[in-house]
Each structure stands twice: as C-alpha cells, then as structure tokens.
Design an enzyme around this catalytic site. Structure first.
Site, PDB file in Angstrom:
ATOM      1  N   SER A   4       2.990   3.612  -7.724  1.00 43.08           N
ATOM      2  CA  SER A   4       4.062   3.780  -6.742  1.00 43.08           C
ATOM      3  C   SER A   4       5.099   4.788  -7.235  1.00 43.08           C
ATOM      4  O   SER A   4       5.431   4.829  -8.425  1.00 43.08           O
ATOM      5  CB  SER A   4       4.747   2.432  -6.513  1.00 43.08           C
ATOM      6  OG  SER A   4       5.988   2.610  -5.861  1.00 43.08           O
ATOM      7  N   LYS A  50      -1.051   5.837   4.129  1.00 38.77           N
ATOM      8  CA  LYS A  50      -0.994   4.373   3.997  1.00 38.77           C
ATOM      9  C   LYS A  50       0.032   3.801   4.967  1.00 38.77           C
ATOM     10  O   LYS A  50       1.205   4.196   4.950  1.00 38.77           O
ATOM     11  CB  LYS A  50      -0.606   3.995   2.565  1.00 38.77           C
ATOM     12  CG  LYS A  50      -0.386   2.509   2.360  1.00 38.77           C
ATOM     13  CD  LYS A  50      -0.218   2.184   0.886  1.00 38.77           C
ATOM     14  CE  LYS A  50      -0.038   0.699   0.645  1.00 38.77           C
ATOM     15  NZ  LYS A  50       1.299   0.217   0.959  1.00 38.77           N
ATOM     16  N   ASP A  84      -5.825  -3.002   3.890  1.00 39.04           N
ATOM     17  CA  ASP A  84      -4.846  -3.521   2.932  1.00 39.04           C
ATOM     18  C   ASP A  84      -3.999  -4.606   3.592  1.00 39.04           C
ATOM     19  O   ASP A  84      -3.471  -4.413   4.686  1.00 39.04           O
ATOM     20  CB  ASP A  84      -3.978  -2.330   2.484  1.00 39.04           C
ATOM     21  CG  ASP A  84      -2.644  -2.696   1.890  1.00 39.04           C
ATOM     22  OD1 ASP A  84      -2.579  -2.832   0.664  1.00 39.04           O
ATOM     23  OD2 ASP A  84      -1.662  -2.812   2.640  1.00 39.04           O
ATOM     24  N   ARG A 104      -7.084 -12.419  -0.373  1.00 38.48           N
ATOM     25  CA  ARG A 104      -6.914 -13.418  -1.440  1.00 38.48           C
ATOM     26  C   ARG A 104      -8.256 -13.993  -1.887  1.00 38.48           C
ATOM     27  O   ARG A 104      -8.308 -14.767  -2.843  1.00 38.48           O
ATOM     28  CB  ARG A 104      -6.028 -14.588  -0.960  1.00 38.48           C
ATOM     29  CG  ARG A 104      -4.616 -14.179  -0.550  1.00 38.48           C
ATOM     30  CD  ARG A 104      -3.765 -13.683  -1.731  1.00 38.48           C
ATOM     31  NE  ARG A 104      -2.426 -13.329  -1.296  1.00 38.48           N
ATOM     32  CZ  ARG A 104      -2.058 -12.124  -0.839  1.00 38.48           C
ATOM     33  NH1 ARG A 104      -2.952 -11.134  -0.770  1.00 38.48           N
ATOM     34  NH2 ARG A 104      -0.824 -11.892  -0.459  1.00 38.48           N
TER      35      ARG A 104
HETATM   36  C1  LIG Z   1       6.226  -6.201  -4.849  1.00 31.52           C
HETATM   37  C2  LIG Z   1       5.598  -5.187  -3.936  1.00 31.52           C
HETATM   38  C3  LIG Z   1       5.994  -3.863  -4.032  1.00 31.52           C
HETATM   39  C4  LIG Z   1       5.414  -2.915  -3.180  1.00 31.52           C
HETATM   40  N1  LIG Z   1       5.770  -1.597  -3.331  1.00 31.52           N
HETATM   41  C5  LIG Z   1       5.142  -0.663  -2.589  1.00 31.52           C
HETATM   42  C6  LIG Z   1       5.407   0.703  -2.813  1.00 31.52           C
HETATM   43  O1  LIG Z   1       6.177   1.077  -3.680  1.00 31.52           O
HETATM   44  N2  LIG Z   1       4.754   1.605  -2.030  1.00 31.52           N
HETATM   45  C7  LIG Z   1       3.879   1.215  -1.051  1.00 31.52           C
HETATM   46  O2  LIG Z   1       3.324   2.061  -0.367  1.00 31.52           O
HETATM   47  N3  LIG Z   1       3.600  -0.078  -0.837  1.00 31.52           N
HETATM   48  C8  LIG Z   1       4.201  -1.032  -1.592  1.00 31.52           C
HETATM   49  N4  LIG Z   1       3.891  -2.338  -1.400  1.00 31.52           N
HETATM   50  C9  LIG Z   1       2.865  -2.719  -0.428  1.00 31.52           C
HETATM   51  C10 LIG Z   1       1.493  -2.813  -1.100  1.00 31.52           C
HETATM   52  O3  LIG Z   1       1.044  -1.545  -1.495  1.00 31.52           O
HETATM   53  C11 LIG Z   1       0.447  -3.393  -0.151  1.00 31.52           C
HETATM   54  O4  LIG Z   1       0.488  -2.698   1.071  1.00 31.52           O
HETATM   55  C12 LIG Z   1       0.641  -4.890   0.137  1.00 31.52           C
HETATM   56  O5  LIG Z   1       1.088  -5.563  -1.011  1.00 31.52           O
HETATM   57  C13 LIG Z   1      -0.685  -5.467   0.585  1.00 31.52           C
HETATM   58  O6  LIG Z   1      -0.590  -6.804   0.884  1.00 31.52           O
HETATM   59  P1  LIG Z   1      -0.982  -7.969  -0.138  1.00 31.52           P
HETATM   60  O7  LIG Z   1       0.162  -8.091  -1.087  1.00 31.52           O
HETATM   61  O8  LIG Z   1      -1.151  -9.138   0.755  1.00 31.52           O
HETATM   62  O9  LIG Z   1      -2.258  -7.556  -0.835  1.00 31.52           O
HETATM   63  C14 LIG Z   1       4.459  -3.313  -2.223  1.00 31.52           C
HETATM   64  C15 LIG Z   1       4.075  -4.648  -2.137  1.00 31.52           C
HETATM   65  C16 LIG Z   1       4.638  -5.591  -2.985  1.00 31.52           C
HETATM   66  C17 LIG Z   1       4.184  -7.020  -2.872  1.00 31.52           C
END
Ligand SMILES: Cc1cc2nc3c(=O)[nH]c(=O)nc-3n(C[C@H](O)[C@H](O)[C@H](O)COP(=O)(O)O)c2cc1C
Ligand SMILES: CC(C)CC(=O)C(=O)O
Length: 398
Positions: A105, A251, A306, A310
C-alpha cells in the site's frame, strides 16, 4: 489451536490494542457491505460431481503473466506495520515463500524500497493519487526503480469512508496514549514491546515529502482527505501510463459500466472490490458483483475478486464465477498480528489447503475446470439481508 481464519482473528484480537484491532476489523457506517461480503458467498452452493479422479490436484495459476502456486494475492493494507514490526516486509516475505504475491500500500509503515530490498518478486505497488502530482510521480518512479511488477490504482477512495469506530477510538498515526486508551495499552504491553523494534510508526513513504507533520499525530481520515486527490478521473490514466511502463490494475470496480471503461482504457486487470466494506456502505457483496463484471469484460482483462474471503471454498466459488484469482486483506493481517511472517504463511496455508480440499470434494481437480456449472444459485432467496451492524461483527456475531 489455529486451524482456520477465525482462530487467527481471535488471536489477533487478543494481541492488539483495541483501537488497532478495530482499525483493521471495522467497516463503514452500518456495516451492511462488510457483512454482505461474507453473506454473499452463502448464496452460491456447489454442484459436486462424483467418481472423478481427483488424485492429482493443481491450484496454480498465472496473474499478469506471473506464475502463482495458489490463486491468492495479499491485498494492499495501509499501516500493516502497526500489527507487527516490519509488518509489510514480513507479509511480503510470507507471500513469496508460499508462491503468492504481495501488494504494498501507498500508506504503509515500511517504505517501497525496504520491502523490495527484503522480499523477492513478484510485488505490486498500490497507488493513491496525491493532490501534489509531484509526490504521486515520485511514488510511481520509486516503485518502478525498485522493480515492482504492476501498479494497482485504487479507485474507490475519493474521500475516506466513514469509519465510526476509528473516530470513537481517536485512532491516530502514530498511535497516541490518551486518557481513554491508557488501560488498554497497558494490557497490551507485549505489543508495545514488540513495536519498539519497528522502524517507525507512521507512513514510511511520506516522511521526507513534507506532507506529514513532523511531530503531530494525524487521524487517518484527516490526513488522507487532505492529501488524496478527489478530482482524479479516467483521463488521468493516460498520465499514469506515461510514467509507468508496466501493467496497470484498477482496484475498486463495482459495476459493469466501469469495467467496460477500464477495458477501453487498456487496463490489464481489474479488481472487483468494495474495499472490504470500508468505503461506501450499501454496495452489494463483492461476489455478487463479480458475474456482471466478468460478463462485461469478456476476457479482455484479468478479473480479480476481493472482499470477504475467509475460506478456501470462497475462492473456489469466485473462480467458478470467472475470477482469475482472489485478493485477501484482513485474513493475512490476522495472521501477521498473531505470529508475524509465520502467521501470514499460516493464513496462506490454511486457505490453500481448503481450496485443495474443496477442489477434490466437488470433483474439479484443477482451477481450469471450474466454471459456473460448478455452482448452484437457484436454491436460496436472491437477496442478502444485513445480519448485524458493524459492531456485531466485531463481537463475533457474524
Ligand atoms: C486495515 C486495512 C487497510 C487497508 N488499506 C488499504 C490501502 O491502503 N489501499 C487499498 O487499496 N485498500 C486497502 N484496504 C482494502 C484491502 O485492500 C481489501 O480491499 C479488503 O481488505 C478486502 O476485504 P477483506 O479484508 O474482507 O479480505 C485495506 C483494508 C484493511 C482491512
Ligand atoms: C491508511 C488508510 C488510508 C488505508 C486504507 O485504505 C484503509 O484503511 O482502507
């Protein structure tokens, strides 16, 4: 015993201060989308075939030309380095050791260069576009110089989602000791001690850019809303192409119209995602949007799913619906908080073993044999009711 992702989640919950765990765990507003991402998978049941020789199974695939041993990609997660010292480096090494792929990220604790120096390829870099295009350009150039394979542009954060738990917790970067969290922090001295070997507790890529106040703690929403460019639009893709020669991945696509535009703009892959329910609430489950996007794309770009994965069976369902691979966020963060690099490896091992077992049990030993005929969608009502608001998810009710 740590035998499934929920076990890792419980371990992470015990090891992290409340505000850090809730930053990871929570969704936006009422948590409809957060819950729907999980519940959505319940709409798809399997059509299993019997007496198929499943003795040789294979879940390897390719994404953007790179071979993966399992169809799992570690998604970009800001501040992963608050869960374990050098968190992003550890997760990237874990991905490499399991033949998966890590996405760094923009908002990481470890820098672009630190991760690339420590972890073998393939790596992707996720970009948030800064209002200051000089900073944006420099991020892209640094990722290019450090050898990242693809640029993953996140398109669903023109404004930070309304994450009420972060606001209630006064969650800040670096985390602060306050009157309300002091007891909780003392209950998590193990975390405090572990984090003392962290390279820093703020956004590593920005310490020298002048955009991060030197001494003050910032709220994530405050900082990002000041810095992210809400004017970014399709025409900016051309500019990005001019500074990034490699593959571009979008994304945060959540409907057919945008999927078609993405293809028309020549993106190599797109990720059906609602940001894990952290941005716009009342988007449908990511898995429910997938068929519409796959049909719109018609094989002209790779489609990745995405949100809400789980179980390995979730991955098998997504691939049967046309995804090339799946991205995971929280599952690997739980592993990271639970046990560092080994914890992320365990996350990948659990999911890939579950994928393998599911392929055997449904009589489709290879990913290439999956299509929509592996699923039944006619046995359940077609809507997913929100079962609980975001807080109930935190209490383990969903
Ligand atoms: C703590 C956290 C931080 C995240 N930070 C970003 C980020 O910096 N950039 C981004 O595109 N998505 C970010 N996301 C989204 C994740 O890339 C992803 O889309 C999401 O977690 C998918 O769902 P899941 O947690 O159920 O697998 C973040 C998600 C979480 C949980
Ligand atoms: C640090 C944040 C901006 C990362 C993010 O995108 C998220 O928390 O969903």
């Amino acid at each position: 015993m740590l035998i499934n992702i929920e076990d890792l989640r419980q371990r992470a919950r015990r090891r992290l201060p409340k505000a850090v765990f809730e930053y990871v765990e929570s969704g936006a507003e009422d948590g409809y989308t957060l819950n729907a991402n999980r519940r959505g998978f319940e709409r798809y049941l399997f059509r299993a075939r019997s007496l198929v020789d499943v003795s040789a199974r294979d879940q390897s695939t390719t994404v953007l030309g790179q071979k993966l041993s399992t169809p799992l990609i570690l998604g970009p997660t800001g501040l992963a380095g608050l869960l374990a010292p050098w968190g992003e480096v550890l997760a990237a090494k874990a991905a490499a050791s399991r033949g998966s792929l890590f996405t760094l990220s923009t908002m990481s604790i470890c820098t672009i260069e630190e991760v690339a120096a420590a972890a073998p390829p393939p790596l992707w870099f996720q970009l948030y576009v800064w209002k200051d295009r000089g900073i944006t350009r420099s991020l892209v150039e640094r990722a290019r110089a450090a050898g990242y394979h693809a640029l993953c542009l996140t398109v669903d954060v023109p404004e930070m989602g309304n994450r009420e738990l972060d606001r209630r917790n006064g969650f800040s970067v670096p985390p602060r000791l306050t009157f309300t969290n002091v007891l909780d922090i003392f209950r998590h001295l193990g975390w405090v001690l572990r984090m003392s070997s962290s390279p820093r507790a703020t956004f590593g890529n920005f310490i020298d850019t002048g955009s991060l106040a030197k001494k003050d703690a910032v709220s994530v929403a405050g900082f990002t809303n000041r810095q992210f460019d809400p004017s970014i639009s399709w025409k900016d893709l051309e500019w990005l192409r001019s500074i990034w020669p490699g593959p571009v991945v979008l994304k945060g696509i959540s409907c057919a119209e945008d999927a078609r535009l993405a293809v028309e703009h020549g993106v190599e892959a797109l990720i059906v995602s609602n940001h894990g329910g952290r941005q716009l609430d009342f988007l449908p489950a990511a898995i429910d949007v997938l068929p519409e996007v796959v049909d719109a794309v018609q094989g002209r770009a790779e489609v990745i799913l995405d949100g809400g994965i789980r179980r390995g069976s979730d991955v098998v369902k997504a691939i049967a619906l046309g995804a090339r691979a799946c991205m995971i966020g929280r599952p690997f963060l739980y592993g990271l908080a639970a046990n560092g690099q080994a914890g992320v490896e365990l996350t990948l091992d659990i999911l890939s073993k579950e994928i393998d077992r599911t392929l055997a049990l449904i009589g489709r030993p290879r990913l290439s044999e999956l299509d929509r005929s592996a699923l039944r969608m006619d046995l359940l009502p077609s809507t997913t009711e929100p079962r609980a608001p975001a807080l109930r998810v935190l209490d383990g009710a969903a």
